[in-house]
Write a protein that holds these residues in place. Structure first.
Motif, short mmCIF file in Angstrom:
data_model
loop_
_atom_site.label_atom_id
_atom_site.label_comp_id
_atom_site.label_asym_id
_atom_site.label_seq_id
_atom_site.Cartn_x
_atom_site.Cartn_y
_atom_site.Cartn_z
N SER A 160 41.80 37.58 47.63
CA SER A 160 41.41 36.50 46.90
C SER A 160 40.92 37.27 45.96
O SER A 160 40.25 37.87 46.57
CB SER A 160 41.16 35.58 47.25
N ASP A 161 41.24 36.03 44.76
CA ASP A 161 39.63 36.41 43.64
C ASP A 161 38.82 36.28 43.62
O ASP A 161 37.87 36.93 43.56
CB ASP A 161 40.80 36.15 41.85
N ASN A 162 38.49 35.52 44.50
CA ASN A 162 37.36 35.13 44.92
C ASN A 162 36.61 36.11 45.81
O ASN A 162 35.62 35.94 45.47
CB ASN A 162 37.38 33.28 45.30
N GLU A 163 37.56 36.26 47.00
CA GLU A 163 36.46 37.07 47.73
C GLU A 163 36.70 38.45 46.60
O GLU A 163 35.15 39.13 46.80
CB GLU A 163 37.58 37.43 48.80
N LEU A 164 37.16 38.92 45.41
CA LEU A 164 37.19 39.85 44.91
C LEU A 164 35.51 40.03 44.21
O LEU A 164 35.21 41.31 44.29
CB LEU A 164 38.60 40.64 43.66
N PHE A 201 43.37 45.62 50.34
CA PHE A 201 43.48 45.45 49.05
C PHE A 201 44.50 44.53 48.83
O PHE A 201 45.43 45.48 49.11
CB PHE A 201 43.40 46.24 47.88
N SER A 202 44.46 43.46 48.36
CA SER A 202 46.03 42.81 47.97
C SER A 202 46.40 43.35 46.66
O SER A 202 45.76 43.51 45.79
CB SER A 202 45.79 40.68 47.80
N ASP A 203 47.87 43.91 46.61
CA ASP A 203 48.33 44.10 45.69
C ASP A 203 48.40 43.70 43.82
O ASP A 203 48.35 44.10 42.66
CB ASP A 203 49.37 44.86 45.54
N ASP A 204 47.97 42.60 44.51
CA ASP A 204 48.09 41.49 43.48
C ASP A 204 46.82 41.42 42.15
O ASP A 204 46.55 41.38 41.27
CB ASP A 204 47.75 39.96 43.54
N ASP A 260 44.89 44.82 38.92
CA ASP A 260 44.92 44.95 37.40
C ASP A 260 43.50 44.52 37.56
O ASP A 260 42.25 44.78 36.86
CB ASP A 260 46.21 43.64 37.07
N GLU A 261 42.79 43.22 38.50
CA GLU A 261 41.85 42.86 38.43
C GLU A 261 40.83 43.57 38.48
O GLU A 261 39.22 43.82 37.92
CB GLU A 261 41.46 41.76 39.14
N ILE A 262 40.83 44.26 39.68
CA ILE A 262 39.93 45.14 40.25
C ILE A 262 39.38 46.56 38.83
O ILE A 262 38.69 47.13 38.66
CB ILE A 262 40.81 45.87 41.12
N GLU A 263 40.91 46.91 38.44
CA GLU A 263 40.74 48.39 37.19
C GLU A 263 40.18 47.68 36.03
O GLU A 263 38.69 48.35 35.42
CB GLU A 263 42.14 48.30 36.20
#
Length: 319
Positions: free
Chosen positions: A180-184, A208-211, A214-217
């Motif tokens: 999830s975005d929060n976990e990331l 890592f969720s593929d979703d 983009d945010e990871i990058e």
């Protein structure tokens, strides 16, 4: 519709055991969900494995000859028993799951074999200062890569004139999975904090969720901490986004040395190796290897370890 909902809906429509790749192709053909990442098959496989290891009763699986799994909804179990695969009753689903620290030897194997990095686990519980404010100070693992020049004379010469370039120090923050975005965000900025002292910092996870790619990058471009996608077969692990180089922060290194005796020993070993004469180098290097984390020598060792620790894996990744 979420990926998990698409998986359940597709299994309900198919009504028979199906492999993860075929299921993904079905979901794509029906356009039930738009995958943001580049590896939708891996994402579907991860969700299917998650159903099993979280003991979600809605999804079950049978094993084909050769080791691959087929997945189906439990409400169609009576139909599955007529298929000449291993029966669901023969499949043991262990409720216990692997621990985050069980991943350390997988990472150390990848780092040593692929990246030529010596790595060491830093046990937080051995730190002298255990106040809550220090939670994001200790890295999970540290590593060092020494410049590999083939000629020993040129190597010694290089160390004398440009010693800071003769080695690179790494910091690693490990997580089991980030979905999830929060976990990331929490994991990423923990990695930023824990790696502020090192030349390179990395966030590592088995999934890592593929979703989130983009945010990871975006985070990688903004803050410089790299991303490693760990694989149960560590030789297939990948650096998704490389870390950006930073100068060493010696004030923080000094703080960490005071806090954690194993981190201090790690730095001591590097200092000795950088200053030693060539004739004494190999014995000290061997001593350093013994101090660092162990790593696997072959696929058989890795496969047995994953089974013992209940780390989910695909059989075909070891073929």
């Amino acid at each position: 519709m979420t990926i998990k909902e698409a998986v359940l809906k597709s299994l309900d429509e198919i009504q028979k055991p199906i492999g993860s790749f075929e299921l993904c192709d079905y979901i794509l053909s029906k356009k039930y969900v738009e995958f943001k990442g580049k590896t939708p098959h891996n994402t579907v496989s991860a969700h299917l494995t998650d159903f099993i290891y979280k003991n979600d009763k809605r999804v079950k699986r049978v094993k084909k000859q050769g080791g691959n799994y087929l997945y189906y909804l439990s409400k169609y179990e009576d139909d599955v028993t007529e298929i000449s695969f291993e029966q669901p009753s023969k499949i043991t689903i262990k409720k216990e799951t692997y621990k985050e620290r069980d991943l350390h030897i997988l990472l150390s194997t990848f780092l040593k074999d692929i990246e030529n990095v010596f790595s060491k686990t830093i046990f937080h519980e051995k730190s002298y200062n255990k106040e809550s404010g220090q939670v994001w100070t200790n890295p999970d693992m540290v590593g060092v890569n020494f410049l590999q020049l083939k000629n020993k004379t040129s190597q010694e010469f290089f160390k004398k004139i440009n010693q800071k370039e003769a080695f690179k120090i790494f910091s690693y923050e490990l997580k089991r999975e980030i979905s999830s975005d929060n976990e990331l965000k929490q994991a990423y900025f923990q990695a930023v904090s824990n790696s502020s002292w090192a030349n390179y910092g990395y966030l590592v996870a088995l999934e890592f969720s593929d979703d989130l790619l983009d945010e990871i990058e975006r985070l990688n471009q903004s803050f410089g901490v790299g991303i490693i996608k760990l694989n149960p077969n560590p030789y297939q692990s990948k650096v998704l986004f490389p870390a950006k180089y930073k100068n060493l922060d010696f004030k923080t290194i000094d703080k960490l040395c005071k806090m954690n005796p194993e981190f201090e020993k790690f730095i001591e070993h590097i200092e000795k190796l950088m200053g030693i004469e060539e004739r004494f180098y190999r014995p000290l290097e061997k001593d350093f290897e013994m101090f660092c984390d162990s790593f696997f020598k072959n696929d058989s060792e890795i496969l047995n370890y994953c089974k013992e620790k209940n780390i989910p894996f695909e059989e075909n990744s070891f073929e």
